[in-house]
Each structure stands twice: as structure tokens, then as C-alpha cells.
Scaffold this motif. Structure first.
Motif, short mmCIF file in Angstrom:
data_model
loop_
_atom_site.label_atom_id
_atom_site.label_comp_id
_atom_site.label_asym_id
_atom_site.label_seq_id
_atom_site.Cartn_x
_atom_site.Cartn_y
_atom_site.Cartn_z
N THR A 90 1.76 -3.70 -3.25
CA THR A 90 0.79 -2.61 -3.35
C THR A 90 1.48 -1.27 -3.15
O THR A 90 2.48 -1.17 -2.45
CB THR A 90 -0.34 -2.76 -2.32
N GLU A 91 0.92 -0.25 -3.78
CA GLU A 91 1.37 1.13 -3.60
C GLU A 91 0.22 1.95 -3.04
O GLU A 91 -0.95 1.68 -3.35
CB GLU A 91 1.85 1.71 -4.93
N LYS A 92 0.54 2.97 -2.22
CA LYS A 92 -0.50 3.81 -1.62
C LYS A 92 -0.31 5.26 -2.01
O LYS A 92 0.76 5.67 -2.46
CB LYS A 92 -0.47 3.67 -0.09
N ARG A 93 -1.38 6.03 -1.83
CA ARG A 93 -1.34 7.46 -2.08
C ARG A 93 -2.15 8.18 -1.00
O ARG A 93 -2.98 7.56 -0.31
CB ARG A 93 -1.92 7.79 -3.45
N LYS A 94 -1.90 9.46 -0.86
CA LYS A 94 -2.64 10.28 0.10
C LYS A 94 -4.04 10.55 -0.44
O LYS A 94 -4.23 10.72 -1.65
CB LYS A 94 -1.91 11.60 0.35
N VAL A 95 -5.01 10.58 0.46
CA VAL A 95 -6.39 10.90 0.07
C VAL A 95 -6.90 12.04 0.94
O VAL A 95 -6.62 12.12 2.13
CB VAL A 95 -7.31 9.67 0.21
N ASP A 96 -7.62 12.94 0.31
CA ASP A 96 -8.21 14.09 1.00
C ASP A 96 -9.55 14.41 0.35
O ASP A 96 -9.59 14.69 -0.85
CB ASP A 96 -7.28 15.29 0.92
N PRO A 97 -10.65 14.31 1.08
CA PRO A 97 -10.76 14.07 2.52
C PRO A 97 -10.45 12.63 2.89
O PRO A 97 -10.48 11.75 2.02
CB PRO A 97 -12.22 14.43 2.81
N PRO A 98 -10.20 12.37 4.17
CA PRO A 98 -9.90 11.00 4.63
C PRO A 98 -11.08 10.06 4.40
O PRO A 98 -12.23 10.49 4.24
CB PRO A 98 -9.62 11.18 6.12
N ILE A 99 -10.78 8.77 4.39
CA ILE A 99 -11.80 7.73 4.23
C ILE A 99 -12.13 7.17 5.61
O ILE A 99 -11.24 6.84 6.39
CB ILE A 99 -11.30 6.59 3.32
N VAL A 101 -13.39 4.21 7.86
CA VAL A 101 -13.55 2.76 7.86
C VAL A 101 -13.70 2.30 9.29
O VAL A 101 -12.76 2.40 10.09
CB VAL A 101 -12.35 2.06 7.19
N HIS A 102 -14.89 1.81 9.65
CA HIS A 102 -15.17 1.31 10.99
C HIS A 102 -14.81 2.34 12.06
O HIS A 102 -14.20 2.02 13.09
CB HIS A 102 -14.41 0.00 11.26
N GLY A 103 -15.16 3.59 11.81
CA GLY A 103 -14.95 4.65 12.79
C GLY A 103 -13.57 5.28 12.75
O GLY A 103 -13.32 6.25 13.47
N SER A 104 -12.66 4.77 11.93
CA SER A 104 -11.30 5.33 11.82
C SER A 104 -11.19 6.17 10.55
O SER A 104 -11.76 5.83 9.51
CB SER A 104 -10.26 4.21 11.81
N GLN A 105 -10.42 7.25 10.64
CA GLN A 105 -10.18 8.13 9.50
C GLN A 105 -8.85 7.75 8.84
O GLN A 105 -7.80 7.86 9.46
CB GLN A 105 -10.16 9.59 9.96
N LEU A 106 -8.91 7.29 7.60
CA LEU A 106 -7.70 6.88 6.88
C LEU A 106 -7.29 7.97 5.90
O LEU A 106 -8.12 8.48 5.14
CB LEU A 106 -7.95 5.57 6.12
N THR A 107 -6.03 8.35 5.95
CA THR A 107 -5.51 9.39 5.06
C THR A 107 -4.74 8.81 3.87
O THR A 107 -4.25 9.55 3.03
CB THR A 107 -4.59 10.34 5.83
N GLU A 108 -4.63 7.48 3.80
CA GLU A 108 -3.97 6.82 2.69
C GLU A 108 -4.86 5.70 2.15
O GLU A 108 -5.65 5.11 2.89
CB GLU A 108 -2.62 6.22 3.11
N ALA A 109 -4.71 5.42 0.87
CA ALA A 109 -5.46 4.35 0.23
C ALA A 109 -4.59 3.68 -0.82
O ALA A 109 -3.68 4.30 -1.38
CB ALA A 109 -6.74 4.88 -0.41
N VAL A 110 -4.86 2.41 -1.08
CA VAL A 110 -4.11 1.67 -2.08
C VAL A 110 -4.41 2.25 -3.46
O VAL A 110 -5.57 2.44 -3.83
CB VAL A 110 -4.47 0.18 -2.05
N SER A 111 -3.37 2.56 -4.20
CA SER A 111 -3.54 3.14 -5.53
C SER A 111 -3.19 2.17 -6.66
O SER A 111 -3.66 2.35 -7.78
CB SER A 111 -2.65 4.39 -5.67
#
Length: 244
Positions: A90-99, A101-111
């Protein structure tokens, strides 16, 4: 006579050949493309989907599959199920705004997800293979379009990247589409209205008032009985006792 029969037979053969050619020309084999199954899921939830990959080549095997996740609909959690004979990366990329998930802020997502066949594990001609993925929480969008590259052992690549257009026919190389439906509203009892609540309060007040009224009436009746009894007793004492 014989010549006429031969001419008629030849004409019939030519007509049959022309008809067969026309039928085969218009009813050629449909192009089997990569799809996502099931085709529908619910916004905000998790879904297990599988990318179904048929092999269209008559001589080569499918040896690699690349699935690009949509940039406008990032997903916080992406996990793959093992496929025998295939490796996955898998490869990831930066996301803005964060996602979130279960109360956590994720700044990366699978692309991107890439499956590669090992040894002789490729999808053979006339076969298909499914590549399962778990996704969630699914974004608040109407659909997710996955662009897919299918690589064959002879070097040819099928690019399933054409996005659908509303009201138009299916494109030549359609990308798999996952339709997302809005989550259903939670079921529950309706909240009583102010009018109903007021009516209940009025009924309670009426009941309490009736009980108080009956109590007062009973108390008055009791006092009246005591007064009458006292008067009778006093009258008896004033009257002379009759002689025998």
C-alpha cells in the motif's frame, strides 16, 4: 434444371454467410471489466468489498493489479485480505483536513493498493480472481470511483479509469464505482409534545383536587357528628329522671 439448383444453393450459402457475419459482428463478446462487489455500501460505516478481476486475454495471465483510491473521498482504515500466491503493498498520502477515526485525527490515508502475483499464481485466461478489502469509516459522498490498472504477463495493460457521466452510456474502460447511501436515522420513541404533557399535568391536578375535597368533606361531616352528639348528651343531662 441442375444449373438452377446450383445457383439457388450458392445464393443461399452466400446469404447465410452474410447473415452470420452480420450477427457475429454486432454480437461480439462483451468486454469484461474490473468491478467492485458489492456495488453499494453505507456512509459512515465499514464495508468489505472485493475487486473482481476477469482475465480478457487468450494467451497471457493477469500478474498485477493496481487500485487507486479516490482523492476526494479518503478513508481512514484500509486493510486487505491475503490472496494465495499474491503479495500486496500500500501507498499513503497526506490528507488535509485530517480524518477522524474512533476519536483519533489521521493526517495520512491509503492512496493506492498493489497486488502482484508470485510464480504461476496469475489469473489465467478464462478465469477471474477477487481481491478483498475492508474500508471505513466510509466518507459522506454519493460514490467512490476506483481507478484500476490491470497488467498482463505479456506487458499489456488494461486501464479501467473512465469515470461515469450522469445520463451517459457506460464508458469504454469504466472504473469500478462503489455507491454510498446515507445512513438511516436511528429508530426510537417520539418525544411527547408540550400539549400532551400539559394535559397529563391537568389530569393529575384534577385528581389531587378531588382527593383534597373529599377529605375536607369527611372532616366537616365528622365535626358535625361530634357537635350533634355533644348536644344530645347535654340535653339528656338536663331532662329530669322519671320516677318509678
Amino acid at each position: 434444371m441442375t444449373r438452377l439448383r446450383r445457383t439457388a444453393t450458392a445464393a443461399a450459402a452466400l446469404a447465410f454467410t452474410a447473415a452470420a457475419t452480420a450477427v457475429l459482428g454486432f454480437a461480439g463478446p462483451a468486454s469484461a471489466h474490473v468491478t467492485v462487489n458489492p456495488k453499494e455500501a453505507t456512509q459512515g460505516g465499514y464495508a468489505r468489498v472485493a475487486f473482481r478481476v476477469p482475465n480478457e486475454s487468450d494467451s497471457a495471465s493477469t500478474t498485477k493489479l493496481e487500485v487507486v483510491l479516490p482523492e476526494n473521498a479518503p478513508v481512514g482504515s484500509v486493510s486487505t485480505m491475503p490472496v494465495p500466491g499474491w503479495t500486496v503493498a500500500t501507498e499513503k498520502r497526506k490528507v488535509d483536513p485530517p480524518i477522524e477515526v474512533h476519536g483519533s485525527q489521521l493526517t495520512e490515508a491509503v492512496s493506492k493498493i498493489t497486488w502482484t502475483a508470485s510464480g504461476d499464481a496469475g489469473v489465467k485466461p478464462g478465469q477471474f480472481q477477487e481481491f478483498p478489502v475492508s474500508l471505513g469509516p466510509l466518507p459522506q459522498v454519493d460514490s467512490m470511483v476506483f481507478k484500476v490498472l490491470q497488467t498482463y504477463s505479456d506487458g499489456n495493460i488494461s486501464r479501467w479509469i473512465d469515470e461515469p457521466a450522469p445520463g451517459a452510456e457506460e464508458p469504454e474502460n469504466p472504473a469500478p464505482v462503489l455507491t454510498l447511501a446515507a445512513a438511516a436515522a436511528p429508530s426510537g420513541s417520539a418525544t411527547p409534545t408540550a400539549g400532551v404533557a400539559s394535559s397529563d399535568d391537568d389530569d393529575d391536578d384534577d385528581g389531587n383536587g378531588l382527593a383534597v375535597g373529599l377529605g375536607v368533606a369527611g372532616l366537616v361531616a365528622g365535626l358535625a357528628g361530634l357537635v350533634l352528639g355533644g348536644l344530645a348528651f347535654a340535653r339528656t343531662r338536663r331532662e329530669p329522671v322519671a320516677k318509678a
